[in-house]
Design a protein around this motif. Structure first.
Motif, PDB file in Angstrom:
ATOM      1  N   LEU A   1      11.596 118.240 -12.001  1.00  0.00           N
ATOM      2  CA  LEU A   1      12.637 117.306 -12.438  1.00  0.00           C
ATOM      3  C   LEU A   1      13.285 117.784 -13.736  1.00  0.00           C
ATOM      4  CD1 LEU A   1      11.156 113.775 -11.763  1.00  0.00           C
ATOM      5  CD2 LEU A   1      13.042 114.912 -10.610  1.00  0.00           C
TER       6      LEU A   1
ATOM      7  N   VAL B   1       8.401 112.061  -6.118  1.00  0.00           N
ATOM      8  CA  VAL B   1       9.119 112.975  -7.012  1.00  0.00           C
ATOM      9  C   VAL B   1       9.389 114.294  -6.296  1.00  0.00           C
ATOM     10  CG1 VAL B   1       9.033 114.178  -9.219  1.00  0.00           C
ATOM     11  CG2 VAL B   1       8.046 111.910  -9.010  1.00  0.00           C
ATOM     12  N   ASN B   2       8.334 114.766  -5.594  1.00  0.00           N
ATOM     13  CA  ASN B   2       8.507 116.019  -4.865  1.00  0.00           C
ATOM     14  C   ASN B   2       9.542 115.873  -3.753  1.00  0.00           C
ATOM     15  OD1 ASN B   2       6.746 117.319  -6.480  1.00  0.00           O
ATOM     16  ND2 ASN B   2       4.990 117.161  -5.093  1.00  0.00           N
TER      17      ASN B   2
ATOM     18  N   ASN C   1       4.684 112.662  -1.869  1.00  0.00           N
ATOM     19  CA  ASN C   1       4.949 112.355  -3.268  1.00  0.00           C
ATOM     20  C   ASN C   1       6.449 112.166  -3.485  1.00  0.00           C
ATOM     21  OD1 ASN C   1       5.726 113.365  -6.077  1.00  0.00           O
ATOM     22  ND2 ASN C   1       3.530 112.951  -6.280  1.00  0.00           N
TER      23      ASN C   1
ATOM     24  N   GLY D   1       5.957 117.930 -10.272  1.00  0.00           N
ATOM     25  CA  GLY D   1       7.094 117.027 -10.167  1.00  0.00           C
ATOM     26  C   GLY D   1       7.845 116.982 -11.497  1.00  0.00           C
TER      27      GLY D   1
ATOM     28  N   PRO E   1       1.775 115.802  -9.612  1.00  0.00           N
ATOM     29  CA  PRO E   1       2.704 115.134 -10.539  1.00  0.00           C
ATOM     30  C   PRO E   1       3.242 116.076 -11.618  1.00  0.00           C
ATOM     31  CG  PRO E   1       0.459 114.306 -10.817  1.00  0.00           C
ATOM     32  CD  PRO E   1       0.452 115.158  -9.606  1.00  0.00           C
TER      33      PRO E   1
END
Ligand code: ADP
Length: 649
Positions: free
Chosen positions: A292, A530-531, A528, A288, A285
């Motif tokens: 982002l 976000v990834n 994941n 991520g 995370p």
């Protein structure tokens, strides 16, 4: 050699003078007396071994004196020779008691040669008797020791292993009565399952006439309980001499130790697995968030949003830093941390560290300087990543804990030896310092100098623990001197090997210049969200067509019906992980799909996980967080290799 004491009892002067010639030898001492009372006294006091007694003494006759000597325990072993006048030989030989003498009598007047020979043989006899007596005494002492010994002492016939002699300890150790054992085989003591082995062991010792052998066996006691014993065996003159001791307690202790070690190993393994998982769970995370943030930065933002992005970046980077620190400590504790040295430009490395922190020092109005002594070699074998980590830690601390004044990094040469050089790195500051009683504990994990350090200055107390371990892993030592209110000096010393110019590092072009790909289709396996989002955005920016799945099984399903140029695969995924998926592709698919290039993408931090990725058939590994240009380079390289292979096929 202790001289032999001889007592001559004769009242006639001329006899004594014949014997006096003998007294010149230094292995004998002769005492003369004319009186039998004096003779008794001397025999009592002087440890007389031999006495020559004239049978015709005035006070007491010689036979009576001999009788008295015989009857006393202290003088009873004295060798007695009677001196008999030649003239009275017939009369005296009839006398009762003459046989009290230990040897043939000597006849007077004494013949010099015969007397000397006689005395000589008596001396031999006396010495022999003393030897025997001494050995007898020693033997008796030994018997006492053996009878009182805590371990079993046993003499065994080497031809049939029958016990000849055994000491009473057998009663305590094995519960058998000492008396009933002679004649029984010693091998009967071994537990049934080990009896053949025990017999073989003894046979081997007898065959090779071993002077010493020790081994452990299980013996059954009389009451059928089982104990562990250690046997120490010597083979001598067709006889086995055994010492057997009860080692059950030791064995129990040993077994407990083995068990505790196994439990500890198990615990260590659990900890490692936990860390490997945590590493993935925490870093994914955070990666991520960082990714982002980067993507967000490329969008249209107003000033306020830009500064929020800055804060987001600082926070996520520092969170990643803490996670990495905890993982580093754990890896070092697990012995899984390696120092990887390569040829590097030390001066460049030092200037880079200096440059990175200079702005921070400027911000705090601190004078920050770097001094490299002129004889410090430029190119060295250095683990640049770790040296960087050590210096960044020490310098950030120095800047953090200095409100005004200076921070100085000095590098100097201590010694040179051929191509080796010993360097001292010193980080000095004029900051708050560390109280003396806290100096050693600041190197412990999660320890800070003061209760309120975290509140005032932040930090976790992990940095110095890592620095110390890193310096030690490199074979050096980290030391500190400090004065509260005046400042601190941290320094470490390490040996380095000098090298030629380091290889030019491959320089990445900036992301903006990354060339797009043409007609490339990738399958990405990443669970994941976000990834997934970041990867597909990044790949699409490079004109790559992307299909996304979230577990290994789906990779296999997709690959069966579609064509891809490359697979990007996360290692930790539900249902079927990356390793299993790669193995399945490499063994179950037919060419060309079987050889499709696969890059492992993982937040793993342990080297063995990367090794496992390669072993399972993946072509390359990339650990998160990664630089976009690095992924771009790896994809390009693998596609190129695949093209070459295709054209050769
Ligand atoms: P952190 O800096 O995260 O607290 P470290 O392990 O790097 O953890 O340092 C441990 C403690 O040692 C710090 O909290 C601080 O109390 C003390 N310390 C380290 N370096 C210095 C320094 N240069 N001056 C004063 N105190 C220091």
């Amino acid at each position: 050699m202790t001289p032999i004491n001889i007592l001559v009892v004769d009242y006639k002067e001329e006899n004594i003078s014949t014997l006096k010639a003998l007294a010149k030898r230094d292995d004998i001492r002769i005492f003369f007396t004319k009186s039998s009372n004096e003779a008794l006294k001397l025999a009592w006091e002087k440890r007389i071994a031999i006495t020559l007694i004239d049978v015709q003494l005035p006070e007491k006759d010689g036979l009576e004196l001999a009788e008295m000597l015989r009857s006393n325990p202290r003088t009873k072993d004295i060798l007695i020779v009677f001196l008999i006048p030649q003239s009275n030989i017939v009369k005296l030989s009839a006398l009762k008691g003459l046989e009290t003498g230990n040897a043939e009598p000597l006849y007077k007047p004494l013949d010099h040669k015969i007397t000397r020979e006689k005395v000589e043989s008596l001396i031999q006899m006396s010495r022999h008797n003393t030897d025997i007596k001494q050995r007898d005494e020693e033997l008796q002492n030994l018997t006492v020791v053996i009878n009182n010994a805590a371990e079993i002492v046993c003499i065994v016939d080497a031809s049939n292993y029958h016990i000849k002699i055994i000491n009473p300890a057998v009663e305590k150790i094995l519960g058998y009565s000492q008396m009933e054992l002679p004649g029984r085989s010693i091998t009967d003591f071994a537990v049934e399952a080990q009896r053949i082995d025990f017999r073989r062991k003894l046979a081997g010792i007898v065959k090779d006439s071993l002077s010493y052998s020790a081994f452990e066996f299980e013996f059954a006691r009389y009451d059928k309980s089982i104990i562990w014993v250690e046997c120490r065996v010597v083979c001598q003159n067709k006889t086995l001499l055994l010492n057997i001791s009860d080692i059950s307690e030791q064995k129990n202790y040993q077994n407990q130790l083995i068990k505790s070690k196994e439990t500890a190993d198990q615990g260590k393994k659990v900890k490692e697995t936990f860390l490997a998982n945590m590493s993935h769970e925490l870093r994914t995370p955070v990666n991520g968030i960082i990714g982002l943030t980067n993507l967000l930065r490329k969008t249209q933002l107003n000033e306020q949003q830009n500064s929020m992005i800055d804060l987001l970046e600082v926070s996520s980077q520092s969170l990643l830093g803490v996670i990495n620190d905890v993982l580093d400590i754990a890896k070092m504790d697990a012995g899984k941390f390696n120092i990887v040295r390569s040829s590097n430009n030390l001066h460049d490395l030092l200037r880079a560290v200096y440059g990175l922190l200079k702005f921070k020092a400027d911000e705090n109005n601190i004078e920050f300087s770097l001094e490299i002594a002129p004889d410090v070699p430029v190119n060295l074998m250095v683990d640049s990543l770790r040296l960087n980590q050590v210096l960044m830690n020490l310098l950030s601390n120095a800047i953090k804990f200095t409100e005004r004044g200076f921070v100085k990094l000095t590098v100097s040469v201590l010694q040179k030896n051929g191509d080796q050089v010993q360097l001292r790195f010193t980080v000095e500051d004029s900051g708050i310092g560390i109280p003396e009683n806290r100096l050693s504990s600041v190197f412990d994990s999660f320890e800070q100098a003061e209760e309120d350090t975290a509140v005032k200055y932040g930090g976790t107390g992990l940095g110095l623990a890592i620095v110390k371990k890193l310096v030690e892993l490199k074979g050096g030592e980290l030391t500190v001197t400090s004065q509260p209110g005046k400042g601190s000096v941290f320094s470490f010393i390490n040996w380095y090997i000098t090298t030629n110019k380091p290889k030019e590092k491959v320089s990445f072009r900036t992301e903006r210049l990354l060339e797009p790909f043409e007609n490339v289709k990738l399958l990405v396996a990443e669970d994941n969200l976000v990834n997934q989002f970041m990867l597909s955005k990044m790949l699409k920016d490079w004109d790559i067509e992307v299909e996304m799945v979230d577990n290994g099984q789906k990779v296999l399903d997709k690959l069966q019906f579609n064509q891809y140029d490359l697979i990007l695969m996360d290692t930790h995924m539900p249902e079927m992980n990356g390793y299993e998926t790669a193995k399945a592709i490499r063994s179950n698919f037919s060419e060309p799909k079987r050889s499709i290039p696969i890059i492992s993408l993982s937040a793993a931090s342990f080297d063995y996980e990367q090794e496992e990725a390669l072993l399972s058939g993946m072509n390359d590994v990339l650990s998160k967080p990664f630089q976009p240009q690095e992924l771009h380079r790896k994809i390009r390289r693998l596609l190129k290799t695949a093209d070459v292979i295709k054209s050769l096929a």
